[in-house]
Each structure stands twice: as structure tokens, then as C-alpha cells.
Motif scaffolding. Structure first.
Motif, PDB file in Angstrom:
ATOM      1  N   VAL A   1       0.886  -1.175   0.000  1.00  0.00           N
ATOM      2  CA  VAL A   1       0.000   0.000   0.000  1.00  0.00           C
ATOM      3  C   VAL A   1       0.913   1.211   0.000  1.00  0.00           C
ATOM      4  O   VAL A   1       1.609   1.482   0.979  1.00  0.00           O
ATOM      5  N   GLU A   2       0.936   1.925  -1.108  1.00  0.00           N
ATOM      6  CA  GLU A   2       1.969   2.925  -1.329  1.00  0.00           C
ATOM      7  C   GLU A   2       1.373   4.299  -1.606  1.00  0.00           C
ATOM      8  O   GLU A   2       0.239   4.422  -2.088  1.00  0.00           O
ATOM      9  N   ALA A   3       2.154   5.317  -1.279  1.00  0.00           N
ATOM     10  CA  ALA A   3       1.750   6.686  -1.595  1.00  0.00           C
ATOM     11  C   ALA A   3       1.809   6.906  -3.103  1.00  0.00           C
ATOM     12  O   ALA A   3       2.723   6.434  -3.784  1.00  0.00           O
ATOM     13  N   GLU A   4       0.814   7.595  -3.617  1.00  0.00           N
ATOM     14  CA  GLU A   4       0.741   7.845  -5.058  1.00  0.00           C
ATOM     15  C   GLU A   4       2.000   8.565  -5.558  1.00  0.00           C
ATOM     16  O   GLU A   4       2.426   8.361  -6.694  1.00  0.00           O
ATOM     17  N   TRP A   5       2.616   9.371  -4.718  1.00  0.00           N
ATOM     18  CA  TRP A   5       3.811  10.104  -5.128  1.00  0.00           C
ATOM     19  C   TRP A   5       4.942   9.146  -5.496  1.00  0.00           C
ATOM     20  O   TRP A   5       5.620   9.320  -6.505  1.00  0.00           O
ATOM     21  N   PHE A   6       5.137   8.079  -4.700  1.00  0.00           N
ATOM     22  CA  PHE A   6       6.201   7.126  -4.981  1.00  0.00           C
ATOM     23  C   PHE A   6       5.890   6.284  -6.208  1.00  0.00           C
ATOM     24  O   PHE A   6       6.792   5.899  -6.960  1.00  0.00           O
ATOM     25  N   VAL A   7       4.594   5.970  -6.406  1.00  0.00           N
ATOM     26  CA  VAL A   7       4.211   5.095  -7.515  1.00  0.00           C
ATOM     27  C   VAL A   7       4.267   5.831  -8.845  1.00  0.00           C
ATOM     28  O   VAL A   7       4.676   5.263  -9.871  1.00  0.00           O
ATOM     29  N   PHE A   8       3.888   7.111  -8.849  1.00  0.00           N
ATOM     30  CA  PHE A   8       3.773   7.840 -10.112  1.00  0.00           C
ATOM     31  C   PHE A   8       4.656   9.098 -10.178  1.00  0.00           C
ATOM     32  O   PHE A   8       5.510   9.211 -11.050  1.00  0.00           O
TER      33      PHE A   8
ATOM     34  N   PRO B   1     -10.407   7.056   0.908  1.00  0.00           N
ATOM     35  CA  PRO B   1     -11.099   7.767  -0.174  1.00  0.00           C
ATOM     36  C   PRO B   1     -10.230   7.872  -1.417  1.00  0.00           C
ATOM     37  O   PRO B   1      -9.001   7.854  -1.314  1.00  0.00           O
ATOM     38  N   ALA B   2     -10.860   7.960  -2.576  1.00  0.00           N
ATOM     39  CA  ALA B   2     -10.125   7.915  -3.841  1.00  0.00           C
ATOM     40  C   ALA B   2      -9.118   9.045  -3.976  1.00  0.00           C
ATOM     41  O   ALA B   2      -8.125   8.917  -4.689  1.00  0.00           O
ATOM     42  N   ASP B   3      -9.376  10.156  -3.305  1.00  0.00           N
ATOM     43  CA  ASP B   3      -8.449  11.283  -3.386  1.00  0.00           C
ATOM     44  C   ASP B   3      -7.481  11.322  -2.206  1.00  0.00           C
ATOM     45  O   ASP B   3      -6.836  12.335  -1.940  1.00  0.00           O
ATOM     46  N   GLY B   4      -7.355  10.198  -1.516  1.00  0.00           N
ATOM     47  CA  GLY B   4      -6.493  10.146  -0.336  1.00  0.00           C
ATOM     48  C   GLY B   4      -5.024   9.949  -0.645  1.00  0.00           C
ATOM     49  O   GLY B   4      -4.181  10.020   0.259  1.00  0.00           O
TER      50      GLY B   4
ATOM     51  N   THR C   1       1.401  -0.542  -8.418  1.00  0.00           N
ATOM     52  CA  THR C   1       1.225  -1.210  -9.708  1.00  0.00           C
ATOM     53  C   THR C   1       2.510  -1.849 -10.206  1.00  0.00           C
ATOM     54  O   THR C   1       2.503  -2.560 -11.207  1.00  0.00           O
ATOM     55  N   HIS C   2       3.608  -1.582  -9.524  1.00  0.00           N
ATOM     56  CA  HIS C   2       4.908  -2.173  -9.839  1.00  0.00           C
ATOM     57  C   HIS C   2       5.776  -2.025  -8.590  1.00  0.00           C
ATOM     58  O   HIS C   2       5.390  -1.381  -7.615  1.00  0.00           O
ATOM     59  N   THR C   3       6.945  -2.651  -8.602  1.00  0.00           N
ATOM     60  CA  THR C   3       7.829  -2.536  -7.444  1.00  0.00           C
ATOM     61  C   THR C   3       8.802  -1.366  -7.593  1.00  0.00           C
ATOM     62  O   THR C   3       9.687  -1.184  -6.759  1.00  0.00           O
ATOM     63  N   SER C   4       8.621  -0.544  -8.623  1.00  0.00           N
ATOM     64  CA  SER C   4       9.506   0.604  -8.836  1.00  0.00           C
ATOM     65  C   SER C   4       9.497   1.612  -7.697  1.00  0.00           C
ATOM     66  O   SER C   4      10.514   2.311  -7.496  1.00  0.00           O
ATOM     67  N   PRO C   5       8.405   1.784  -6.926  1.00  0.00           N
ATOM     68  CA  PRO C   5       8.489   2.702  -5.781  1.00  0.00           C
ATOM     69  C   PRO C   5       9.614   2.354  -4.816  1.00  0.00           C
ATOM     70  O   PRO C   5      10.155   3.235  -4.151  1.00  0.00           O
ATOM     71  N   VAL C   6       9.975   1.076  -4.759  1.00  0.00           N
ATOM     72  CA  VAL C   6      11.079   0.671  -3.891  1.00  0.00           C
ATOM     73  C   VAL C   6      12.381   1.319  -4.363  1.00  0.00           C
ATOM     74  O   VAL C   6      13.251   1.668  -3.559  1.00  0.00           O
ATOM     75  N   GLN C   7      12.514   1.493  -5.686  1.00  0.00           N
ATOM     76  CA  GLN C   7      13.714   2.130  -6.212  1.00  0.00           C
ATOM     77  C   GLN C   7      13.807   3.580  -5.725  1.00  0.00           C
ATOM     78  O   GLN C   7      14.867   4.044  -5.292  1.00  0.00           O
ATOM     79  N   ALA C   8      12.672   4.309  -5.799  1.00  0.00           N
ATOM     80  CA  ALA C   8      12.669   5.698  -5.339  1.00  0.00           C
ATOM     81  C   ALA C   8      12.959   5.774  -3.844  1.00  0.00           C
ATOM     82  O   ALA C   8      13.752   6.613  -3.388  1.00  0.00           O
TER      83      ALA C   8
END
Length: 365
Positions: free
Chosen positions: A151-158, A180-183, A189-196
Motif C-alpha cells: 500500500v503505497e503513496a501515489e507520489w512514490f508510484v507515479f 477515499p479515492a483522493d487520499g 502497480t509495480h515494485t519501482s516505488p522501492v527504487q525511489a
């Protein structure tokens, strides 16, 4: 007002006529005798002794008779129902005895044989084994393992990975958003947030491999899963080039699929790498020598995953100076690698929990 009709003849009620009652009993006894299983006997019981059976309906007619006629009619119907009930009980016992004898014969276990003492040995799931093998190969090259939240923050994912605000991957038909959807929280969607996260937490130089689950709103079919496993790699250091990327992928492919297996890179686009490429795997079945190969379609190559040089915007977002450092990243699906390595043809078999699927792979060393 006239008194009760004491001369009422119960024979006039057709269902209570002696010949009708006897006929119903005869039919019931014949059906009971003909029942060859407990299931058939259950149906017979309903038809001839249930609430809507002829004898049960006849019994209801007794209430309409005058007092002088009720005793005789009640005795007649009661005896008839008693005969049917006794026959049902007897046949029930016979069929249960036959069933028990058949079970003892068909399900007999020879406790004297040696195989009866054997117990199946448990094992890890083939997807987990495949993931561990891939990770071990990278660790053997000196890389470290990094993990992050699912469960990741949208900032790290995108955002940190250079996805535009209107990128299709951000849409709810592609990504699982948490209420909520805007939370700002999503299932990664990938493990790339781990890279960031690793660049921010560990700094550079950095050589990490990130295995784990990813989530997408894909339909479940033979080649897609809504929950799947990825392994991504990230190398950030001074002087990193595409040549280092190609060498790393060739080594990984050789170790996983055998000597003579190499990779090729085809130009593509990913927001987080520039230049970007799709990496293809030399067909491990025909080695590119069979134009009729069903595995690669005669092309000699099989698509394996995506890769490229880390986009400068990603390095900046993670606090790395792109003028001093460069890096490459790659990622591939573990389930897809398992299909390549074992010949499994349907990803759904990997998640159904059938031990027969797991057992055929055994334990790899």
C-alpha cells in the motif's frame, strides 16, 4: 337443526375405500423394494409416506367423517401407513448395510504396505522458489535486496517516477485506489516505488533488487493476474551505461535459462527511463533456429520485460545529481519467468492452490 349423519358410509370417500388404500400400500411396497440406493429410497419415502402422499391425503379425509365412521377408517389408514413405514425402515437398514460393505471394500487401506507409512513432503510455492532464485542470482553479483510497502503513496508510484498527471496508468481502470479515492494511497502497480525509496533512504552509489507483489486491474486469464510478482533491479553509480545493463541481463538470462541464452533490446517508451527498451529473450527452445517454433512463433525471441537508463527527472526527484550519477533499471514478471523456465502455460494454475501443480516442480537447489 338436524343432527349428525350417523349412517354416513366412509366407503363413499374414494381415498378411504379399502381397495384404494390397499392399492396405495401395494404401490408403496413395490417402490420400496425396487429402490436400489439410499437416494432412490429417499424419493420413495417422499412419494409414498410424505405429507402429500396418497395415504397422508387419505388420512386427512377422516376428519370429515361422522364419529361412528372415524374409528374404522382411522384403523384402516393407520395400519396401511404402519406397513409402509415398517417396509421403509427395513429397506433403509438393508441399503445402509450394502453401502457400508461397499465402502469397506472400495476404500480399504492396506496398512501393512510400506507406502502407507509415507507422507507427502511439503514444499514452497514454485512462484516463491522462482523469485528466490532470481534474487539469489542478483545477490551473487553483489546486489542488495530492498523492500517496500504494497500500500503505497501515489507520489512514490507515479510522481517520483516521472508519470504525468494525465498518464493512463493513473486512471482507476488501471490502478487500485484506496478509499477515499483522493487520499493519495494506491496498491502499487509495480515494485519501482522501492527504487525511489531506496535512493532517498540509502543514497548512491546503489545496486538493489526489489522483489515483491504488484497489483493491477487486469482480468484473470492465462497470461494475466490482478496480483502478480515482479523483480526489478536498479543500479546508480558514476559512469553507468547501457552496456552495463545489457551485460547484467545477459548474465541473468544465462543463469536462469541456460548457456547460449542472451537478450536483445528494442526501443520503447517508459516515463521513468530514457532511453527505454523492451528486453527480449533468445528462445530457449529453438535458440532461434526453428521457423516453426511454437514458443517464439519462429522469431527466435520472447518478450521478457522492460528496461532502460534511469530518467534524469527520476534521479532529481530522489535527490541524486544526474550530472554526476547515471543508472539503469529493469523489471520482469516472476510468473512469466516461471512459465519460460518450466513450460507452464496457464498463470491461473499458479494461484488455484492445487498441490498437484506445485508438486511437479519439486525443490530447486
Amino acid at each position: 337443526m338436524s343432527g349428525p349423519n350417523t349412517n354416513y358410509d366412509p366407503v363413499e370417500v374414494a381415498a378411504l375405500a379399502p381397495e384404494v388404500v390397499e392399492s396405495n400400500v401395494t404401490a408403496a411396497l413395490a417402490a420400496i423394494a425396487a429402490a436400489s440406493s439410499l437416494e432412490e429410497l429417499k424419493d420413495v419415502r417422499t412419494a409414498h409416506a410424505g405429507d402429500k402422499s396418497p395415504l397422508a391425503l387419505a388420512n386427512r379425509e377422516i376428519g370429515a367423517l361422522p364419529p361412528s365412521a372415524k374409528a374404522e377408517a382411522g384403523k384402516r389408514v393407520g395400519q396401511a401407513r404402519g406397513r409402509v413405514g415398517a417396509a421403509l425402515k427395513t429397506r433403509q437398514g438393508e441399503l445402509e448395510a450394502e453401502r457400508d460393505e461397499r465402502i469397506l471394500t472400495e476404500e480399504a487401506v492396506d496398512v501393512t504396505t510400506a507406502t502407507a507409512l509415507r507422507r507427502p513432503v511439503g514444499g514452497r510455492h514454485p512462484v516463491e522458489l522462482m523469485q528466490q532464485l532470481m534474487v539469489d542470482l542478483m545477490v551473487g553479483m553483489g546486489w542488495e535486496v530492498a523492500e517496500g510497502p504494497e500500500v503505497e503513496a501515489e507520489w512514490f508510484v507515479f510522481d517520483a517516477l516521472n508519470f504525468d498527471e494525465d498518464h493512463p496508468a493513473r486512471q482507476m481502470q488501471d490502478t487500485f485506489y484506496l478509499d477515499p479515492a483522493d487520499g493519495g494511497l494506491v496498491m502499487r502497480t509495480h515494485t519501482s516505488p522501492v527504487q525511489a525509496r531506496s535512493m532517498l533512504d540509502r543514497g548512491v552509489p546503489l545496486y538493489i533488487v526489489a522483489p515483491g507483489k504488484a497489483y493491477r486491474t487486469d482480468e484473470l486469464d492465462a497470461t494475466h493476474l490482478p496480483v502478480f510478482h515482479q523483480m526489478e533491479g536498479l543500479a546508480v553509480d558514476k559512469g553507468i551505461t547501457m552496456a552495463h545493463l545489457k551485460g547484467t541481463l545477459d548474465h541473468l538470462a544465462t543463469q536462469l535459462f541456460g548457456e547460449g541464452i542472451t537478450t536483445r533490446l528494442r526501443p520503447n517508451y517508459f516515463p521513468f527511463t530514457e532511453p527505454s527498451a523492451e528486453m527480449d529473450l533468445r528462445c530457449f527452445v529453438c535458440r532461434g533456429e526453428d521457423a516453426a517454433c511454437r514458443t517464439c512463433g519462429g522469431t527466435g525471441w520472447i518478450e521478457w520485460g522492460g528496461c532502460g537508463m534511469v530518467n534524469e527527472n527520476v534521479l532529481r526527484a530522489c535527490g541524486v545529481d544526474p550530472a554526476e550519477y547515471s543508472g539503469f533499471a529493469f523489471g520482469m514478471g516472476v510468473e512469466r519467468a516461471l512459465m519460460f523456465r518450466t513450460g507452464a502455460s496457464d498463470m491461473r494454475e499458479m494461484i488455484e492452490g492445487d498441490v498437484r501443480f506445485d508438486a511437479q516442480f519439486g525443490l530447486e537447489v
